[in-house]
Design a protein around this motif. Structure first.
Motif, short mmCIF file in Angstrom:
data_model
loop_
_atom_site.label_atom_id
_atom_site.label_comp_id
_atom_site.label_asym_id
_atom_site.label_seq_id
_atom_site.Cartn_x
_atom_site.Cartn_y
_atom_site.Cartn_z
N SER A 1 0.83 -1.20 0.00
CA SER A 1 0.00 0.00 0.00
C SER A 1 0.86 1.25 0.00
CB SER A 1 -0.93 0.00 1.22
OG SER A 1 -1.80 -1.11 1.20
N ALA A 2 1.95 1.23 0.78
CA ALA A 2 2.86 2.37 0.82
C ALA A 2 3.50 2.60 -0.55
CB ALA A 2 3.95 2.15 1.87
N ALA A 3 3.94 1.53 -1.17
CA ALA A 3 4.57 1.66 -2.49
C ALA A 3 3.58 2.16 -3.53
CB ALA A 3 5.16 0.32 -2.92
N LEU A 4 2.35 1.65 -3.47
CA LEU A 4 1.33 2.08 -4.43
C LEU A 4 1.06 3.57 -4.32
CD1 LEU A 4 -0.83 1.55 -6.56
CD2 LEU A 4 -2.37 0.82 -4.71
N VAL A 5 0.87 4.08 -3.11
CA VAL A 5 0.59 5.51 -2.93
C VAL A 5 1.82 6.34 -3.27
CG1 VAL A 5 -0.06 7.31 -1.27
CG2 VAL A 5 -1.24 5.11 -1.27
N ALA A 6 3.01 5.85 -2.94
CA ALA A 6 4.23 6.57 -3.32
C ALA A 6 4.33 6.70 -4.83
CB ALA A 6 5.46 5.86 -2.76
N ILE A 7 3.93 5.65 -5.54
CA ILE A 7 3.94 5.68 -7.01
C ILE A 7 2.94 6.71 -7.53
CG2 ILE A 7 3.35 4.36 -9.09
CD1 ILE A 7 4.46 1.87 -7.53
N VAL A 8 1.73 6.66 -7.00
CA VAL A 8 0.67 7.58 -7.46
C VAL A 8 1.04 9.03 -7.16
CG1 VAL A 8 -1.73 8.27 -7.13
CG2 VAL A 8 -1.15 5.84 -7.25
N VAL A 9 1.43 9.31 -5.93
CA VAL A 9 1.74 10.68 -5.54
C VAL A 9 3.04 11.15 -6.17
CG1 VAL A 9 2.30 12.19 -3.58
CG2 VAL A 9 0.44 10.51 -3.39
N GLY A 10 4.07 10.30 -6.12
CA GLY A 10 5.37 10.69 -6.66
C GLY A 10 5.33 10.96 -8.16
N SER A 11 4.65 10.11 -8.90
CA SER A 11 4.56 10.33 -10.35
C SER A 11 3.74 11.57 -10.66
CB SER A 11 3.97 9.10 -11.05
OG SER A 11 2.65 8.84 -10.61
N GLY A 12 2.75 11.88 -9.80
CA GLY A 12 1.98 13.10 -9.98
C GLY A 12 2.83 14.34 -9.79
N ILE A 13 3.67 14.32 -8.75
CA ILE A 13 4.57 15.45 -8.51
C ILE A 13 5.55 15.61 -9.66
CG2 ILE A 13 6.36 16.38 -6.99
CD1 ILE A 13 5.02 14.86 -4.67
N GLN A 14 6.13 14.49 -10.08
CA GLN A 14 7.09 14.53 -11.18
C GLN A 14 6.46 15.08 -12.45
OE1 GLN A 14 10.32 14.65 -11.76
NE2 GLN A 14 10.93 12.49 -11.65
N ALA A 15 5.24 14.63 -12.72
CA ALA A 15 4.56 15.06 -13.95
C ALA A 15 4.30 16.57 -13.95
CB ALA A 15 3.24 14.30 -14.09
N THR A 16 3.87 17.11 -12.81
CA THR A 16 3.57 18.55 -12.77
C THR A 16 4.84 19.39 -12.86
OG1 THR A 16 3.59 18.50 -10.33
CG2 THR A 16 1.45 18.24 -11.44
N ARG A 17 5.98 18.79 -12.50
CA ARG A 17 7.24 19.53 -12.62
C ARG A 17 7.80 19.48 -14.03
NH1 ARG A 17 10.61 18.39 -6.97
NH2 ARG A 17 8.99 19.25 -5.57
N LEU A 18 7.36 18.52 -14.81
CA LEU A 18 7.90 18.36 -16.17
C LEU A 18 7.05 19.04 -17.23
CD1 LEU A 18 9.00 14.61 -16.04
CD2 LEU A 18 10.47 16.64 -15.96
N THR A 19 5.74 19.21 -16.95
CA THR A 19 4.86 19.80 -17.96
C THR A 19 3.67 20.50 -17.29
OG1 THR A 19 3.46 19.33 -19.88
CG2 THR A 19 3.57 17.63 -18.18
N ASP A 20 3.16 21.51 -17.98
CA ASP A 20 1.95 22.18 -17.52
C ASP A 20 0.70 21.65 -18.20
OD1 ASP A 20 3.34 23.93 -15.80
OD2 ASP A 20 3.78 25.31 -17.45
N ASP A 21 0.87 20.71 -19.12
CA ASP A 21 -0.25 20.12 -19.84
C ASP A 21 -0.93 19.09 -18.93
OD1 ASP A 21 -1.88 18.44 -21.50
OD2 ASP A 21 -0.73 19.09 -23.25
N VAL A 22 -2.17 19.35 -18.53
CA VAL A 22 -2.86 18.47 -17.59
C VAL A 22 -3.07 17.08 -18.17
CG1 VAL A 22 -4.95 18.14 -16.21
CG2 VAL A 22 -4.00 20.43 -16.49
N ALA A 23 -3.32 16.99 -19.48
CA ALA A 23 -3.51 15.68 -20.11
C ALA A 23 -2.23 14.85 -20.02
CB ALA A 23 -3.94 15.84 -21.56
N LEU A 24 -1.09 15.49 -20.26
CA LEU A 24 0.19 14.78 -20.15
C LEU A 24 0.48 14.41 -18.70
CD1 LEU A 24 2.55 16.67 -22.65
CD2 LEU A 24 1.59 14.36 -22.88
#
Length: 260
Positions: free
Chosen positions: A42-65
């Motif tokens: 469960s910890a790994a799953l949420v870390a993946i969901v939250v961490g990839s979300g943070i990474q994505a917002t730092r790499l692009t402003d396109d919400v779809a991407l």
């Protein structure tokens, strides 16, 4: 009286015997090991969901991407976690799935006991919270910052009912048809699709929902929205079990007795 089987034949038979499938709780695994697997998974799953979300917002402003990156990471991560930890705990990582298993066990099917339920659910919730804190720590965010992402709209709650019902239908449908070996691919693929076809982006998991309240990032959910999400997820789990009972109804013999 028959002669004893050769040792090689016995070894071959043992190797060919069915192994625990992801999604099926192995009965002989010590409960402490299963609890640890549920917490870590469960910890790994949420870390993946939250961490990839943070990474994505730092790499692009396109919400779809951003959503594409978030969903892709979740699909791969969830598939790996189910394949790795499924033989230990069944890889629930989700109180809705555990509750559904407990309910089927009460009805005479296979599943977790009340004692196991009481261990699994707290482990899943604790793991989900730890995963959110870990993701924030890895990206230099405040370790705990309540999310401000309001997700209380009615259409989002409907999306959660649909997402959770579909997940339960998939998992228990695979179990009914003896195809749980496909769970890593099937469950991860379903969650990836539900990211896009449900209005709520498919939390479909009370523990993950609680964990995501602890981070004010892309994947967060406001604490005030959590009770509504959890409530409709449980409704979705009940709907999913009802669909399993109807769609995968067990057949009977010509005499009307249940089939063996």
């Amino acid at each position: 009286m028959t002669a004893p089987e050769p040792a090689a034949s016995v070894a071959t038979a043992a190797a060919a015997s069915p192994q625990p499938a992801p999604g099926a709780t192995p009965p002989r695994t010590p409960l402490i090991a299963r609890a640890a697997a549920e917490l870590v998974g469960s910890a790994a799953l949420v870390a993946i969901v939250v961490g990839s979300g943070i990474q994505a917002t730092r790499l692009t402003d396109d919400v779809a991407l951003q959503l594409l990156a978030n969903s892709t990471a979740t699909v791969f991560g969830l598939g790996v976690l189910i394949a790795l930890l499924g033989p230990v705990s069944g890889a629930h990582f989700n109180p809705a799935v555990t509750l559904a298993e407990w309910w089927t066990a009460r009805r005479g099917g296979a599943g977790v006991t009340a004692r196991e339920l009481a261990v699994y659910v707290p482990s899943q919730v604790a793991g989900a919270i730890a995963g959110a804190v870990l993701a924030d720590a890895m990206f230099g965010e405040p370790l705990v910052k309540w999310s401000t992402h309001d997700r209380s709209a009615g259409h989002l709650l409907l999306g959660e009912v649909v997402a959770t019902a579909g997940l339960i239908l998939l998992i228990f449908g695979l179990a009914r048809t003896d195809r749980l070996r496909f769970a890593p691919v099937a469950v991860a693929s379903y969650i990836g699709a539900a990211y896009w076809f449900t209005s709520s982006t498919s939390f479909a998991n009370p523990a993950v929902t609680i964990g995501r309240a602890f981070t004010d990032t892309f994947a967060g959910i406001a604490p005030a929205s959590v009770p509504g999400f959890v409530a409709v997820q449980l409704v979705g789990a009940a709907v999913g079990l009802a669909l399993v009972a109807v769609i995968f109804m067990r057949g009977g013999t010509d005499a009307g007795a249940p089939a063996a």
